[in-house]
Design an enzyme around this catalytic site. Structure first.
Site, PDB file in Angstrom:
ATOM      1  N   SER A 123       0.839  -1.188   0.000  1.00  0.00           N
ATOM      2  CA  SER A 123       0.000   0.000   0.000  1.00  0.00           C
ATOM      3  C   SER A 123       0.886   1.256   0.000  1.00  0.00           C
ATOM      4  O   SER A 123       1.708   1.417  -0.900  1.00  0.00           O
ATOM      5  CB  SER A 123      -0.963  -0.048   1.199  1.00  0.00           C
ATOM      6  OG  SER A 123      -2.046   0.826   1.035  1.00  0.00           O
ATOM      7  N   HIS A 132      -7.827  -5.950   0.492  1.00  0.00           N
ATOM      8  CA  HIS A 132      -6.634  -5.114   0.480  1.00  0.00           C
ATOM      9  C   HIS A 132      -5.543  -5.621   1.414  1.00  0.00           C
ATOM     10  O   HIS A 132      -4.354  -5.580   1.078  1.00  0.00           O
ATOM     11  CB  HIS A 132      -7.007  -3.674   0.841  1.00  0.00           C
ATOM     12  CG  HIS A 132      -5.882  -2.702   0.680  1.00  0.00           C
ATOM     13  ND1 HIS A 132      -5.249  -2.489  -0.521  1.00  0.00           N
ATOM     14  CD2 HIS A 132      -5.255  -1.887   1.576  1.00  0.00           C
ATOM     15  CE1 HIS A 132      -4.291  -1.580  -0.386  1.00  0.00           C
ATOM     16  NE2 HIS A 132      -4.265  -1.210   0.887  1.00  0.00           N
TER      17      HIS A 132
END
Length: 262
Positions: free
Chosen positions: A97, A230
């Site tokens: 990320s 995610h």
């Protein structure tokens, strides 16, 4: 020797697996709000040929009193300096990320200073030219927490404790400011190969966006997909490490479960 240490890289690096004779160093960059301890358990399954270090951003864990840095460029410059001072072998970078963006910028700085990067692993992040415009760092605490809750980055129960909430919210807001205000210059491409990792149900990066990372390196770009959302690597961390070792050409992968490669 396993366990966190700042024996190299000063305040910025934590050594989770110290292997002075190892031919390869794997440097890991945490996500927004995350700390170096996120990668600690990776040390238990890595082969002896890999030394594992994690970047410790200021303002969290054992750096809780250090001033936050809400700017990707400055974070990358300082991380690159720390890694450059400790490089004595092949080096590969992994980031998830926000950490993927930082790993990318750090790799560019290392290469520009003459240090070859063996491989760059980018997880759960869009390439710079596909940047998504969001402004959560400007929103209220509750709106920011709603975004954290949506991504399931942190067990939300901890925010019910006022003292912890007071400590963590500024860190998360600073990291969101860093990534949301980040704009990469488009001068030059990396030389190293890239592996892009993403989950099949991740709303933050699509397969098409993941393929766009190829634009930023002269090296080969490989895409690996995993089951999950995610933060797939919380559950699939063994498969992530196995994929890293495979792409690095290291022996003794720690898991028989391999992610797919489109």
């Amino acid at each position: 020797m396993n366990g966190a240490s700042s024996g190299i890289g000063g305040d910025w690096l934590r050594v989770h697996r110290r292997s002075p004779a190892a031919p390869l160093q794997l440097a890991c960059f945490p996500h927004a709000g995350g700390g170096a301890s996120f990668f600690r358990r990776w040390a238990d399954i890595l082969p002896a040929e890999v030394e594992l270090v994690a970047v410790q951003y200021p303002g969290r864990e054992d750096r809780i009193d250090d001033a936050l840095i809400p700017e990707i460029g400055e974070l990358a410059r300082t991380a690159a300096d720390a890694l450059r001072n400790g490089v004595r072998r092949r080096i590969a970078l992994f980031g998830h990320s926000m950490g993927a963006t930082l790993a990318f910028e750090t790799a560019r700085l290392l290469e520009r200073s003459g240090i070859a990067v063996s491989h760059l692993f980018l997880s759960g992040q869009t390439p710079p030219h596909r940047h998504r415009a969001t402004h959560f760092h400007l929103q209220s605490d509750e709106d920011l927490l709603d975004e954290v809750r949506r991504l399931a980055a942190t067990p939300m129960e901890i925010f019910d404790i006022a003292e912890i909430r007071q400590l963590l919210l500024p860190v998360i807001r600073s990291d969101y400011r860093a990534i949301e205000t980040y704009r990469a210059d488009d001068t030059g491409r990396l030389l190293c190969p890239i592996t892009v990792m993403l989950a099949d149900a991740d709303t933050e990066v699509s397969l098409d966006e993941a393929g766009g990372w190829a634009r930023h390196s002269h090296g080969r770009t490989t895409i690996r997909t995993f089951t999950g959302s995610h933060f797939y690597l919380v559950e699939r961390w063994r498969d992530v490490v196995a994929a890293i070792l495979a792409d690095l050409g290291c022996a003794h992968p720690p898991s028989s479960g391999w992610p797919s490669t489109p």
